[in-house]
Design a protein around this motif. Structure first.
Motif, PDB file in Angstrom:
ATOM      1  N   MET A   1       0.845  -1.190   0.000  1.00 40.11           N
ATOM      2  CA  MET A   1       0.000   0.000   0.000  1.00 40.11           C
ATOM      3  C   MET A   1       0.883   1.244   0.000  1.00 40.11           C
ATOM      4  N   ALA A   2       0.526   2.206  -0.786  1.00 39.61           N
ATOM      5  CA  ALA A   2       1.251   3.473  -0.845  1.00 39.61           C
ATOM      6  C   ALA A   2       0.663   4.450   0.177  1.00 39.61           C
ATOM      7  N   TYR A   3       1.513   5.356   0.648  1.00 38.38           N
ATOM      8  CA  TYR A   3       1.084   6.351   1.635  1.00 38.38           C
ATOM      9  C   TYR A   3       1.454   7.748   1.172  1.00 38.38           C
ATOM     10  N   GLU A   4       0.708   8.729   1.695  1.00 36.28           N
ATOM     11  CA  GLU A   4       0.975  10.141   1.474  1.00 36.28           C
ATOM     12  C   GLU A   4       1.022  10.818   2.836  1.00 36.28           C
ATOM     13  N   LEU A   5       1.616  12.001   2.881  1.00 36.38           N
ATOM     14  CA  LEU A   5       1.809  12.712   4.136  1.00 36.38           C
ATOM     15  C   LEU A   5       0.742  13.785   4.330  1.00 36.38           C
ATOM     16  N   ALA A   6      -0.031  13.641   5.392  1.00 34.42           N
ATOM     17  CA  ALA A   6      -1.030  14.655   5.750  1.00 34.42           C
ATOM     18  C   ALA A   6      -0.399  15.633   6.734  1.00 34.42           C
ATOM     19  N   GLN A   7      -0.804  16.885   6.641  1.00 30.41           N
ATOM     20  CA  GLN A   7      -0.326  17.882   7.600  1.00 30.41           C
ATOM     21  C   GLN A   7      -1.463  18.786   8.005  1.00 30.41           C
ATOM     22  N   VAL A   8      -1.406  19.233   9.254  1.00 29.22           N
ATOM     23  CA  VAL A   8      -2.315  20.263   9.745  1.00 29.22           C
ATOM     24  C   VAL A   8      -1.469  21.322  10.435  1.00 29.22           C
ATOM     25  N   ASN A   9      -1.898  22.550  10.293  1.00 22.77           N
ATOM     26  CA  ASN A   9      -1.243  23.680  10.932  1.00 22.77           C
ATOM     27  C   ASN A   9      -2.354  24.612  11.388  1.00 22.77           C
ATOM     28  N   ILE A  10      -2.332  24.976  12.659  1.00 24.37           N
ATOM     29  CA  ILE A  10      -3.346  25.890  13.172  1.00 24.37           C
ATOM     30  C   ILE A  10      -2.684  27.162  13.681  1.00 24.37           C
ATOM     31  N   GLY A  11      -3.466  28.212  13.776  1.00 30.87           N
ATOM     32  CA  GLY A  11      -2.989  29.470  14.343  1.00 30.87           C
ATOM     33  C   GLY A  11      -4.125  30.183  15.037  1.00 30.87           C
ATOM     34  N   ARG A  12      -3.823  30.785  16.192  1.00 32.99           N
ATOM     35  CA  ARG A  12      -4.803  31.607  16.901  1.00 32.99           C
ATOM     36  C   ARG A  12      -4.653  33.033  16.389  1.00 32.99           C
ATOM     37  N   MET A  13      -5.667  33.479  15.654  1.00 35.36           N
ATOM     38  CA  MET A  13      -5.628  34.792  15.006  1.00 35.36           C
ATOM     39  C   MET A  13      -5.564  35.933  16.022  1.00 35.36           C
ATOM     40  N   ARG A  14      -4.855  36.977  15.649  1.00 35.44           N
ATOM     41  CA  ARG A  14      -4.764  38.177  16.484  1.00 35.44           C
ATOM     42  C   ARG A  14      -5.951  39.116  16.253  1.00 35.44           C
ATOM     43  N   GLY A  15      -6.722  38.845  15.223  1.00 34.05           N
ATOM     44  CA  GLY A  15      -7.889  39.657  14.924  1.00 34.05           C
ATOM     45  C   GLY A  15      -8.808  38.897  13.989  1.00 34.05           C
ATOM     46  N   ARG A  16      -9.975  39.425  13.767  1.00 28.27           N
ATOM     47  CA  ARG A  16     -10.910  38.798  12.826  1.00 28.27           C
ATOM     48  C   ARG A  16     -10.310  38.819  11.416  1.00 28.27           C
ATOM     49  N   LEU A  17     -10.755  37.912  10.572  1.00 27.49           N
ATOM     50  CA  LEU A  17     -10.199  37.803   9.220  1.00 27.49           C
ATOM     51  C   LEU A  17     -10.296  39.104   8.436  1.00 27.49           C
ATOM     52  N   ASP A  18     -11.338  39.901   8.701  1.00 29.87           N
ATOM     53  CA  ASP A  18     -11.509  41.160   7.975  1.00 29.87           C
ATOM     54  C   ASP A  18     -10.913  42.364   8.712  1.00 29.87           C
ATOM     55  N   SER A  19     -10.122  42.107   9.753  1.00 33.48           N
ATOM     56  CA  SER A  19      -9.528  43.197  10.530  1.00 33.48           C
ATOM     57  C   SER A  19      -8.231  43.680   9.878  1.00 33.48           C
ATOM     58  N   PRO A  20      -7.807  44.913  10.190  1.00 30.67           N
ATOM     59  CA  PRO A  20      -6.552  45.429   9.641  1.00 30.67           C
ATOM     60  C   PRO A  20      -5.334  44.554   9.981  1.00 30.67           C
ATOM     61  N   VAL A  21      -5.312  43.956  11.170  1.00 28.09           N
ATOM     62  CA  VAL A  21      -4.160  43.138  11.569  1.00 28.09           C
ATOM     63  C   VAL A  21      -4.010  41.897  10.680  1.00 28.09           C
ATOM     64  N   MET A  22      -5.092  41.397  10.114  1.00 29.31           N
ATOM     65  CA  MET A  22      -5.055  40.188   9.286  1.00 29.31           C
ATOM     66  C   MET A  22      -5.018  40.486   7.792  1.00 29.31           C
ATOM     67  N   ARG A  23      -5.047  41.757   7.423  1.00 25.35           N
ATOM     68  CA  ARG A  23      -5.167  42.140   6.006  1.00 25.35           C
ATOM     69  C   ARG A  23      -4.058  41.552   5.132  1.00 25.35           C
ATOM     70  N   ASP A  24      -2.791  41.725   5.512  1.00 26.59           N
ATOM     71  CA  ASP A  24      -1.696  41.212   4.676  1.00 26.59           C
ATOM     72  C   ASP A  24      -1.754  39.693   4.568  1.00 26.59           C
ATOM     73  N   PHE A  25      -2.127  39.026   5.640  1.00 20.67           N
ATOM     74  CA  PHE A  25      -2.264  37.568   5.598  1.00 20.67           C
ATOM     75  C   PHE A  25      -3.329  37.173   4.583  1.00 20.67           C
ATOM     76  N   MET A  26      -4.497  37.768   4.696  1.00 12.10           N
ATOM     77  CA  MET A  26      -5.601  37.435   3.795  1.00 12.10           C
ATOM     78  C   MET A  26      -5.277  37.830   2.350  1.00 12.10           C
ATOM     79  N   ASP A  27      -4.602  38.965   2.159  1.00 11.56           N
ATOM     80  CA  ASP A  27      -4.238  39.399   0.810  1.00 11.56           C
ATOM     81  C   ASP A  27      -3.247  38.438   0.150  1.00 11.56           C
ATOM     82  N   GLY A  28      -2.441  37.752   0.948  1.00 10.99           N
ATOM     83  CA  GLY A  28      -1.457  36.825   0.407  1.00 10.99           C
ATOM     84  C   GLY A  28      -1.930  35.399   0.265  1.00 10.99           C
TER      85      GLY A  28
END
Length: 150
Positions: A1-28
Motif C-alpha cells: 500500500m502506498a502512503y501520502e503525508l497529511a499535515q495540519v497547521n493551526i494558528g490563533r488569530m490576532r484579529g478577525r479575518l476582515d480586521s486590519p491586523v489580518m489584512r496582509d495575511f488574507m491578501d497573500g
C-alpha cells in the motif's frame, strides 16, 4: 500500500479575518495557496468553498483558530514548499497575525494514498502529538517518522 503525508497547521488569530491586523495575511492567501498547488509533491488541500482557503473551518470549535490542512507525497516535498521562496516570507511574519502558542500547532501523519483527512482527524492527531509527543501516528518535520511498511 502506498502512503501520502497529511499535515495540519493551526494558528490563533490576532484579529478577525476582515480586521486590519489580518489584512496582509488574507491578501497573500491566494498567492500562497497557488504556490502550494503548483509545488512538486502537492496532492490536496482543504478548501471551504468560500473563497481561496479554508477560513470557514473551526478547529476544536474555537472561532479564533484558523486551520490549514494538506496532503503531500512526502516530507521532502512539504519542507521544500514551506521553506520555499513564496511561503517563507509569510512564515517569517506569522507572529504579526497569529499568537505564539506553547503547544504544538503543526502535526504530520501518514494516510493511505488517496485518503483525504478531515478536520476531526487533524484534531485527534494534534491532540495526540500534544499529549504524547512525536509518535508514528502524529509527528513533526523536526521529528519525522517514515511511512508505514506496505
Amino acid at each position: 500500500m502506498a502512503y501520502e503525508l497529511a499535515q495540519v497547521n493551526i494558528g490563533r488569530m490576532r484579529g478577525r479575518l476582515d480586521s486590519p491586523v489580518m489584512r496582509d495575511f488574507m491578501d497573500g492567501l491566494a498567492v500562497v495557496n497557488a504556490a502550494a498547488e503548483a509545488a512538486d509533491g502537492f496532492v490536496w488541500r482543504l478548501v471551504d468553498g468560500e473563497g481561496d482557503g479554508a477560513t470557514g473551518f473551526r478547529f476544536w470549535g474555537d472561532e479564533w483558530l484558523i486551520v490549514n490542512m494538506s496532503v503531500w507525497t512526502g516530507p521532502e516535498a512539504l519542507r521544500a514548499y514551506v521553506y520555499g521562496t513564496v511561503h517563507r516570507p509569510y512564515l517569517r511574519r506569522r507572529r504579526e497575525w497569529f499568537e505564539h502558542l506553547q503547544e504544538a500547532v503543526t502535526c504530520l501523519w501518514w494516510v493511505p494514498a488517496g485518503e483525504r483527512p478531515t478536520v476531526q482527524d487533524a484534531e485527534k492527531r494534534l491532540t495526540l502529538l500534544r499529549e504524547k509527543g512525536p509518535t508514528p501516528e502524529a509527528f513533526t518535520l523536526k521529528a519525522e517518522f517514515t511511512q508505514p511498511k506496505a
